[in-house]
Write an enzyme that holds these catalytic residues in place. Structure first.
Site, short mmCIF file in Angstrom:
data_model
loop_
_atom_site.label_atom_id
_atom_site.label_comp_id
_atom_site.label_asym_id
_atom_site.label_seq_id
_atom_site.Cartn_x
_atom_site.Cartn_y
_atom_site.Cartn_z
N ASP A 133 42.76 -13.01 -39.05
CA ASP A 133 43.92 -13.53 -39.01
C ASP A 133 44.02 -14.82 -40.13
O ASP A 133 43.02 -15.47 -39.98
CB ASP A 133 44.67 -13.87 -37.74
CG ASP A 133 46.40 -14.21 -37.87
OD1 ASP A 133 46.77 -13.01 -37.32
OD2 ASP A 133 46.93 -14.84 -38.36
N ASP A 192 42.68 -15.22 -45.61
CA ASP A 192 43.85 -14.42 -46.07
C ASP A 192 43.52 -13.12 -46.40
O ASP A 192 42.38 -12.74 -47.37
CB ASP A 192 44.33 -15.23 -47.47
CG ASP A 192 45.56 -14.42 -47.92
OD1 ASP A 192 45.78 -13.17 -47.61
OD2 ASP A 192 46.08 -15.02 -48.88
N ASN A 202 47.27 -3.85 -39.14
CA ASN A 202 48.51 -4.31 -38.56
C ASN A 202 49.11 -5.30 -39.37
O ASN A 202 50.31 -5.35 -39.42
CB ASN A 202 48.21 -4.87 -37.42
CG ASN A 202 49.08 -5.51 -36.49
OD1 ASN A 202 50.10 -5.21 -36.30
ND2 ASN A 202 49.02 -6.85 -36.58
N TYR A 204 60.92 -4.72 -47.88
CA TYR A 204 60.06 -4.38 -46.73
C TYR A 204 60.06 -2.90 -46.38
O TYR A 204 58.92 -2.27 -46.28
CB TYR A 204 60.73 -4.89 -45.78
CG TYR A 204 59.92 -4.90 -44.22
CD1 TYR A 204 58.64 -5.22 -43.92
CD2 TYR A 204 60.52 -3.96 -43.30
CE1 TYR A 204 58.10 -5.11 -42.88
CE2 TYR A 204 59.73 -3.62 -42.04
CZ TYR A 204 58.38 -4.33 -41.77
OH TYR A 204 58.00 -4.19 -40.78
N LYS A 240 56.93 -0.27 -46.48
CA LYS A 240 56.44 0.70 -45.27
C LYS A 240 56.39 2.09 -45.49
O LYS A 240 55.75 2.91 -44.97
CB LYS A 240 57.14 0.15 -44.35
CG LYS A 240 57.00 -1.13 -43.43
CD LYS A 240 55.61 -1.35 -43.15
CE LYS A 240 55.22 -2.69 -42.50
NZ LYS A 240 53.85 -2.81 -41.99
N1 LIG Z 1 57.78 -6.33 -34.81
C1 LIG Z 1 58.58 -5.37 -35.02
O1 LIG Z 1 59.69 -5.10 -34.70
C2 LIG Z 1 57.99 -4.49 -36.13
C3 LIG Z 1 58.55 -3.36 -36.31
C4 LIG Z 1 57.89 -2.25 -37.25
C5 LIG Z 1 56.90 -2.68 -37.85
N2 LIG Z 1 55.85 -3.71 -37.73
C6 LIG Z 1 54.91 -3.92 -38.44
O2 LIG Z 1 53.94 -4.57 -37.05
C7 LIG Z 1 52.82 -5.14 -37.84
C8 LIG Z 1 52.76 -6.25 -37.02
O3 LIG Z 1 54.27 -6.91 -36.71
P1 LIG Z 1 54.55 -8.28 -35.94
O4 LIG Z 1 56.04 -8.13 -35.68
O5 LIG Z 1 53.53 -8.39 -34.71
O6 LIG Z 1 54.20 -9.49 -37.03
P2 LIG Z 1 53.77 -11.16 -36.70
O7 LIG Z 1 54.37 -11.77 -37.90
O8 LIG Z 1 54.21 -11.54 -35.07
O9 LIG Z 1 52.12 -10.92 -36.75
C9 LIG Z 1 51.55 -10.83 -38.06
C10 LIG Z 1 50.20 -11.60 -38.14
O10 LIG Z 1 49.53 -11.49 -39.33
C11 LIG Z 1 49.19 -12.68 -39.88
N3 LIG Z 1 49.09 -12.96 -40.90
C12 LIG Z 1 50.28 -13.14 -41.89
N4 LIG Z 1 49.78 -13.10 -43.18
C13 LIG Z 1 48.48 -12.97 -43.32
C14 LIG Z 1 47.44 -12.95 -44.13
N5 LIG Z 1 47.77 -13.16 -45.50
N6 LIG Z 1 46.00 -12.89 -43.82
C15 LIG Z 1 45.73 -12.50 -42.71
N7 LIG Z 1 46.86 -12.76 -41.47
C16 LIG Z 1 48.15 -12.74 -41.70
C17 LIG Z 1 50.08 -13.64 -38.98
O11 LIG Z 1 49.66 -14.76 -38.77
C18 LIG Z 1 50.40 -12.81 -37.68
O12 LIG Z 1 49.44 -13.24 -36.65
C19 LIG Z 1 53.38 -5.68 -39.25
O13 LIG Z 1 52.70 -4.73 -40.31
C20 LIG Z 1 54.70 -5.36 -39.25
O14 LIG Z 1 55.71 -4.98 -40.47
C21 LIG Z 1 56.68 -4.74 -36.92
#
Ligand SMILES: NC(=O)c1ccc[n+]([C@@H]2O[C@H](COP(=O)([O-])OP(=O)(O)OC[C@H]3O[C@@H](n4cnc5c(N)ncnc54)[C@H](O)[C@@H]3O)[C@@H](O)[C@H]2O)c1
Length: 258
Positions: free
Chosen positions: A41, A67, A94, A164, A168
């Site tokens: 992360d 990153d 993820n 987005y 996806k």
């Molecule tokens: N939450 C939802 O409702 C939902 C729905 C559909 C899909 N998703 C997908 O699930 C995944 C997780 O979503 P979430 O809601 O838990 O997101 P979130 O923002 O809570 O978590 C994302 C994580 O990625 C980290 N991150 C961001 N940029 C980064 C980088 N450049 N390098 C390394 N780490 C980095 C952040 O610090 C964070 O810990 C994503 O791919 C999102 O698109 C989420």
């Protein structure tokens, strides 16, 4: 008495974006099933908090801060997994997110940011993990797509979310082809497509939209509620487990029926 084994006992799983939300919930779920975790992360403090929770479960855990949309970050993560455990059984791509705007107002920077965040880390981590999996003729990759791969009415109606949704849908295309590319190496590649999930960061916005928008996410979800992070983590766990051995190139919707 027979020892109770976890579904991922002593398997090595790499999870990207594990500091928050679905990545954190997934890492914890995999640890509960006996996996050794390698977590990446960009947020050091929150990542350390996830790792501490896993250590408290008695499971080995390594962290890499960086990153993951940059080649050096992805290489460091996969390299750390190999250095610590000598193998990678599962990779969960993820990492993802969005900067939303109506398409006629969206800046090129925000468009590029969103596609990069959802695609480059997925490509780079997959690219660097695969040679290690191929060498053992064993491996599972699960990528995070989204219900947005077919559009998300509440986001489209509110802020706009085409970048987005496009990214996806691209994740779905990615796993379809990579699954075929690596099938001869006994590796499976799948995706999970969550609907609206009540994570720390996303949940409050979704609940607000339910009050303000005629296209509220709960109203448009047949099960009539937001999903919980653990419900997504369970689907990822299944696709990483031996039970999913004949499933590849599939995107599993975890969308409450939508
Ligand atoms: N939450 C939802 O409702 C939902 C729905 C559909 C899909 N998703 C997908 O699930 C995944 C997780 O979503 P979430 O809601 O838990 O997101 P979130 O923002 O809570 O978590 C994302 C994580 O990625 C980290 N991150 C961001 N940029 C980064 C980088 N450049 N390098 C390394 N780490 C980095 C952040 O610090 C964070 O810990 C994503 O791919 C999102 O698109 C989420």
């Amino acid at each position: 008495m027979a020892e109770v084994m976890g579904r991922l006992e002593d398997k090595v799983a790499v999870v990207t974006g594990a500091a928050h939300g679905l990545g954190r919930a997934t890492a914890l779920r995999l640890a509960q099933e006996g996996a050794k975790l390698v977590l990446g992360d960009i947020e050091a403090e929150a990542l350390a908090a996830t790792a501490a929770e896993i250590a408290a479960l008695g499971r080995p855990v390594e962290t890499v801060v960086g990153d993951l949309t940059e080649p050096a970050g992805a290489e460091a993560l996969i390299g750390a997994a190999m250095a610590a455990f000598g193998q990678i059984d599962g990779l969960v791509n993820n990492l993802g997110g969005a900067r939303n705007a109506k398409i006629w107002e969206m800046s090129v920077e925000d468009w590029d940011f969103t596609l990069r965040l959802n695609l480059r880390g997925t490509f780079l981590c997959t690219r660097h993990a695969l040679p290690h999996m191929m060498a053992r003729r064993q491996g599972r990759i699960v990528c995070l797509s989204s219900g947005a791969r077919e559009g998300t009415p509440w986001t489209a109606h509110d802020t706009g979310g085409a970048a987005y949704s496009a990214s996806k849908a691209a994740v779905h295309g990615f796993i379809r082809d990579v699954a075929i590319e690596v099938a001869a190496h006994n590796i499976t590649v799948n995706a999970v497509a969550p609907g609206p999930i009540d994570t720390d960061r996303t949940g409050p916005g979704l609940l607000k939209l339910e009050e303000t928008s005629e296209l509220g996410p709960i109203r448009l979800t047949p099960l009539g509620r937001l999903g919980q992070p653990e419900e997504v983590a369970n689907a990822i766990l299944f696709l990483l487990s031996d039970e999913a051995s004949y499933i590849s190139g599939h995107t599993l919707a975890v969308t409450g029926g939508r």
